[in-house]
Design an enzyme around this catalytic site. Structure first.
Site, PDB file in Angstrom:
ATOM      1  N   SER A  56       0.857  -1.136  -0.170  1.00 56.30           N
ATOM      2  CA  SER A  56      -0.148   0.061  -0.106  1.00 56.30           C
ATOM      3  C   SER A  56       0.878   1.206   0.077  1.00 56.30           C
ATOM      4  CB  SER A  56      -0.950  -0.146   1.114  1.00 56.30           C
ATOM      5  OG  SER A  56      -0.234  -0.378   2.272  1.00 56.30           O
ATOM      6  N   HIS A  71      -2.093  -8.851   1.679  1.00 52.32           N
ATOM      7  CA  HIS A  71      -1.863  -7.663   2.457  1.00 52.32           C
ATOM      8  C   HIS A  71      -2.860  -7.343   3.610  1.00 52.32           C
ATOM      9  CE1 HIS A  71       0.218  -3.885   3.225  1.00 52.32           C
ATOM     10  NE2 HIS A  71      -0.303  -3.276   1.981  1.00 52.32           N
ATOM     11  N   HIS A  88       5.842 -13.199   6.875  1.00 53.70           N
ATOM     12  CA  HIS A  88       5.748 -11.557   6.530  1.00 53.70           C
ATOM     13  C   HIS A  88       7.074 -11.760   5.756  1.00 53.70           C
ATOM     14  CE1 HIS A  88       6.249  -7.367   6.663  1.00 53.70           C
ATOM     15  NE2 HIS A  88       5.270  -7.289   7.092  1.00 53.70           N
ATOM     16  N   ARG A  97       3.793  -5.291  16.469  1.00 49.57           N
ATOM     17  CA  ARG A  97       2.237  -4.785  16.528  1.00 49.57           C
ATOM     18  C   ARG A  97       1.164  -5.825  16.805  1.00 49.57           C
ATOM     19  NH1 ARG A  97       1.943  -3.112  10.199  1.00 49.57           N
ATOM     20  NH2 ARG A  97       2.921  -5.380  10.264  1.00 49.57           N
ATOM     21  N   ASP A 129      -2.118  -8.733  11.427  1.00 50.40           N
ATOM     22  CA  ASP A 129      -3.514  -9.154  11.266  1.00 50.40           C
ATOM     23  C   ASP A 129      -4.117 -10.285  11.853  1.00 50.40           C
ATOM     24  OD1 ASP A 129      -3.599  -7.044   9.156  1.00 50.40           O
ATOM     25  OD2 ASP A 129      -2.750  -8.375   7.742  1.00 50.40           O
TER      26      ASP A 129
HETATM   27  N1  NMX Z   1       0.824 -19.960   5.641  1.00 49.58           N
HETATM   28  C1  NMX Z   1       1.087 -20.853   4.568  1.00 49.58           C
HETATM   29  N2  NMX Z   1       2.092 -20.465   3.661  1.00 49.58           N
HETATM   30  C2  NMX Z   1       2.672 -19.347   3.732  1.00 49.58           C
HETATM   31  C3  NMX Z   1       2.381 -18.443   4.744  1.00 49.58           C
HETATM   32  C4  NMX Z   1       1.234 -18.628   5.537  1.00 49.58           C
HETATM   33  N3  NMX Z   1       0.933 -17.972   6.310  1.00 49.58           N
HETATM   34  N4  NMX Z   1       3.345 -17.565   4.597  1.00 49.58           N
HETATM   35  C5  NMX Z   1       4.019 -17.903   3.447  1.00 49.58           C
HETATM   36  N5  NMX Z   1       3.891 -19.034   3.088  1.00 49.58           N
HETATM   37  C6  NMX Z   1       4.254 -19.628   1.841  1.00 49.58           C
HETATM   38  C7  NMX Z   1       4.233 -18.785   0.726  1.00 49.58           C
HETATM   39  O1  NMX Z   1       2.682 -18.924   0.127  1.00 49.58           O
HETATM   40  C8  NMX Z   1       5.202 -19.275  -0.360  1.00 49.58           C
HETATM   41  O2  NMX Z   1       4.841 -20.498  -0.841  1.00 49.58           O
HETATM   42  P1  NMX Z   1       5.224 -20.942  -2.533  1.00 49.58           P
HETATM   43  O3  NMX Z   1       6.667 -21.035  -2.476  1.00 49.58           O
HETATM   44  O4  NMX Z   1       4.383 -22.241  -2.468  1.00 49.58           O
HETATM   45  O5  NMX Z   1       4.565 -19.683  -3.273  1.00 49.58           O
HETATM   46  C9  NMX Z   1       6.401 -19.667   0.722  1.00 49.58           C
HETATM   47  O6  NMX Z   1       5.498 -19.860   1.910  1.00 49.58           O
HETATM   48  C10 NMX Z   1       7.487 -18.593   1.038  1.00 49.58           C
HETATM   49  O7  NMX Z   1       6.794 -17.465   1.147  1.00 49.58           O
HETATM   50  P2  NMX Z   1       7.563 -16.497   2.053  1.00 49.58           P
HETATM   51  O8  NMX Z   1       8.738 -16.083   1.139  1.00 49.58           O
HETATM   52  O9  NMX Z   1       7.585 -16.704   3.506  1.00 49.58           O
HETATM   53  O10 NMX Z   1       6.499 -15.141   2.214  1.00 49.58           O
HETATM   54  P3  NMX Z   1       6.337 -13.706   0.983  1.00 49.58           P
HETATM   55  O11 NMX Z   1       7.132 -12.741   1.317  1.00 49.58           O
HETATM   56  O12 NMX Z   1       6.404 -14.348  -0.364  1.00 49.58           O
HETATM   57  O13 NMX Z   1       4.956 -13.522   1.525  1.00 49.58           O
HETATM   58  C11 NMX Z   1       3.117 -12.823   2.949  1.00 49.58           C
HETATM   59  C12 NMX Z   1       4.436 -12.959   2.414  1.00 49.58           C
HETATM   60  C13 NMX Z   1       2.544 -12.174   4.214  1.00 49.58           C
HETATM   61  C14 NMX Z   1       2.170 -12.555   1.817  1.00 49.58           C
HETATM   62  C15 NMX Z   1       2.822 -14.497   3.201  1.00 49.58           C
HETATM   63  O14 NMX Z   1       3.627 -14.815   4.473  1.00 49.58           O
HETATM   64  C16 NMX Z   1       1.524 -14.885   3.350  1.00 49.58           C
HETATM   65  O15 NMX Z   1       0.610 -15.071   2.548  1.00 49.58           O
HETATM   66  N6  NMX Z   1       0.961 -14.808   4.574  1.00 49.58           N
HETATM   67  C17 NMX Z   1      -0.435 -15.092   4.906  1.00 49.58           C
HETATM   68  C18 NMX Z   1      -1.178 -13.735   4.743  1.00 49.58           C
HETATM   69  C19 NMX Z   1      -1.164 -12.496   5.613  1.00 49.58           C
HETATM   70  O16 NMX Z   1      -1.079 -12.860   6.704  1.00 49.58           O
HETATM   71  N7  NMX Z   1      -0.835 -11.295   4.790  1.00 49.58           N
HETATM   72  C20 NMX Z   1      -0.877 -10.072   5.938  1.00 49.58           C
HETATM   73  C21 NMX Z   1       0.592  -9.437   5.787  1.00 49.58           C
HETATM   74  C22 NMX Z   1       0.798  -8.410   6.535  1.00 49.58           C
HETATM   75  N8  NMX Z   1      -0.091  -7.401   6.255  1.00 49.58           N
HETATM   76  O17 NMX Z   1      -0.945  -6.700   7.133  1.00 49.58           O
HETATM   77  O18 NMX Z   1      -0.349  -6.720   5.142  1.00 49.58           O
HETATM   78  C1  MLT Z   2       2.155  -3.774   6.508  1.00 46.49           C
HETATM   79  O1  MLT Z   2       1.857  -3.289   7.348  1.00 46.49           O
HETATM   80  O2  MLT Z   2       2.030  -3.110   5.214  1.00 46.49           O
HETATM   81  C2  MLT Z   2       2.249  -5.436   6.221  1.00 46.49           C
HETATM   82  O3  MLT Z   2       3.221  -5.879   7.433  1.00 46.49           O
HETATM   83  C3  MLT Z   2       2.976  -5.734   5.092  1.00 46.49           C
HETATM   84  C4  MLT Z   2       4.318  -5.250   4.764  1.00 46.49           C
HETATM   85  O4  MLT Z   2       5.155  -4.831   5.564  1.00 46.49           O
HETATM   86  O5  MLT Z   2       4.969  -5.789   3.673  1.00 46.49           O
END
Ligand code: NMX
Ligand code: MLT
Length: 433
Positions: A239, A269, A316, A325, A371
């Site tokens: 964002s 996100h 993350h 947080r 979250d």
């Molecule tokens: N549950 C299951 N699998 C996960 C999770 C999770 N919570 N987090 C990461 N992975 C998987 C991810 O999908 C990826 O799989 P693949 O190789 O098959 O594509 C693998 O682990 C490697 O991902 P990472 O490098 O650890 O994470 P990345 O930096 O790509 O993504 C997020 C970060 C936050 C998008 C990811 O951890 C996620 O999808 N979390 C769940 C959704 C979430 O909580 N989002 C909120 C983030 C914070 N916010 O407020 O914005």
């Molecule tokens: C945020 O607050 O924007 C989330 O934790 C995601 C991020 O930092 O990439």
């Protein structure tokens, strides 16, 4: 001295540092880019600059160099309240100085003078089908106010690159002061039988938001805490980066923030906080409507992972430990709602999910992010419509991203335009073509 005058001094003093870096040290390398990073979402590529906040993977966020507990302790608070004025926090993010009580209250007064939402915004919201997602409504409300932009007029009529931050600051302040009313209007229109509540001119932003939502104290403190915690997470998150990218074209704050909110609306996100609550409700529904046993919960977590879904609220892109947080909101829960069933489930997930994610072996960070905890508090105070939760995140996130684009214009950051390559080129670089 008024906030805008302090900001003027800070920006003018800072410019020399940016100019010197660009003129004398442009060739200094900050890192290299790998094929993995080019395909994998630019993770870890160091190519953005902000002084508003910094995210250390192990420590978590610092706002203007201060940890969350320092911010919560040191910033001025409304009388009898536990959390700081959001308006004082805006002063702090913009200037890096902790405001005095008087300075914070001046910003409170300035916000009040700007807070009236134009009637046509209400008309636009009312014209949208009621089942429209509230994030769509928020984004539309922001962009439809673009005709108010002082930056847009300044560009057309009296452009001066050195002064461009001033109309950006004005737009940012106008938007921020109106967002709580817009968000609360969406809520009351959509979920409370179309019964909007008028703002109370006596109250600060947090107090007024709670009042317009129709939720009694201490929800005013929840609002202050929530908006501050969600404000900023350095500038690479989706964002903040979107807002910065759009504003880098000299689009105004209305266009830029609306874009940023559209990025926040994605489930990876900001929408994750809505997903967390939906997922936990599923836990309750599938496991007999009561707090599950640890064994049942573990099975549910594995079922989620085995069905190819992510565990929302965990993982993350940058953090490699529990998000502070999350901890800050957990502290609030331990103090105010220790026996709440939903909080107990969230705590149990915290006990079991990191080991399961580690065993699963994919997520680089098995710990909870912001979250994972936030919906529980909203639910407890009666805000059970979880598709609204990202709007709350959005109001908070606006504080950080608007401070960032004000500084972007102050320091004259360039239009953002990274270079792309073709797959052939990557294969050649890898020596496989
Ligand atoms: N549950 C299951 N699998 C996960 C999770 C999770 N919570 N987090 C990461 N992975 C998987 C991810 O999908 C990826 O799989 P693949 O190789 O098959 O594509 C693998 O682990 C490697 O991902 P990472 O490098 O650890 O994470 P990345 O930096 O790509 O993504 C997020 C970060 C936050 C998008 C990811 O951890 C996620 O999808 N979390 C769940 C959704 C979430 O909580 N989002 C909120 C983030 C914070 N916010 O407020 O914005
Ligand atoms: C945020 O607050 O924007 C989330 O934790 C995601 C991020 O930092 O990439």
């Amino acid at each position: 001295m008024a906030l805008k005058d302090v900001l003027k001094q800070k920006i003018e003093a800072h410019r020399a540092r940016t100019t010197r870096l660009v003129k004398e040290h442009s060739d200094v390398k900050l890192g290299e880019v790998t094929i993995g990073q080019a395909i994998g979402g630019a993770r870890g590529v160091r190519c953005l600059v902000t002084d508003i906040s910094y995210l250390d993977p192990m420590e978590g966020i610092r706002f203007r160099g201060k940890t969350i507990p320092e911010v919560m302790n040191e910033l001025p608070k409304p009388k009898g309240k536990d959390y700081p004025y959001v308006e004082g926090f805006w002063y702090f993010l913009l200037t890096g100085d902790v405001p005095t009580m008087q300075q914070a209250e001046e910003v409170v007064a300035d916000f009040k003078a700007r807070q009236a939402v134009p009637q046509y915004v209400i008309d636009v919201l009312r014209a949208m089908p009621r089942d429209t997602h509230p994030m769509t409504m928020l984004s539309a409300a922001i962009v439809c106010m673009q005709r108010e932009s002082k930056f847009f007029k300044f560009y057309a009529e009296s452009w001066d690159r050195m002064k461009a931050w001033e109309p950006m600051y004005e737009d940012a302040t106008d938007i921020l002061s109106r967002l709580p009313s817009i968000a609360a209007y969406i809520y009351r229109m959509k979920y409370r039988g179309d019964t909007p509540i008028a703002p109370n001119p006596e109250l600060d932003l947090g107090g007024n938001f709670a009042h317009m939502m129709g939720i009694a104290p201490p929800y005013d403190d929840v609002a202050r805490m929530y908006f501050i915690l969600h404000s900023d997470h350095e500038s690479g998150n989706a964002s903040a980066h979107t807002t910065h990218l759009v504003a880098s074209t000299l689009s105004d704050a209305y266009y830029a923030l609306s874009g940023g909110m559209n990025a926040l609306a994605g489930p990876l996100h900001g929408l994750a906080n809505q997903e967390v609550l939906g997922w936990i409700q599923n836990v309750f529904a599938k496991l007999g409507g009561k707090v599950p046993t640890k064994e049942d919960l573990k099975k549910f977590l594995w079922d989620t992972l085995n069905s190819g879904q992510v565990i929302p609220g965990y993982g993350h892109a940058v953090l490699r430990k529990t998000d502070p947080r999350y901890m800050s909101q957990r502290e609030y829960c331990l103090k105010h709602l220790p026996n709440d069933q939903l909080f107990q489930v969230v705590s149990m997930i915290y006990e079991v999910a990191p080991d399961i994610l580690t065993e699963h072996g994919k997520a680089k960070n098995p710990w909870p992010n912001v979250d994972a905890q936030s919906g529980v508090i909203q639910w407890y105070y009666g805000l059970k419509e979880y598709d609204f939760y990202t709007v709350l995140f959005g109001v908070g996130r606006a504080i950080g991203v608007l401070a960032n684009i004000t500084w972007d214009r102050g320091l004259g950051y360039a239009i953002e335009r990274p270079k792309s390559l073709t797959t052939d080129m990557l294969e050649q670089a890898a020596g496989i073509r």
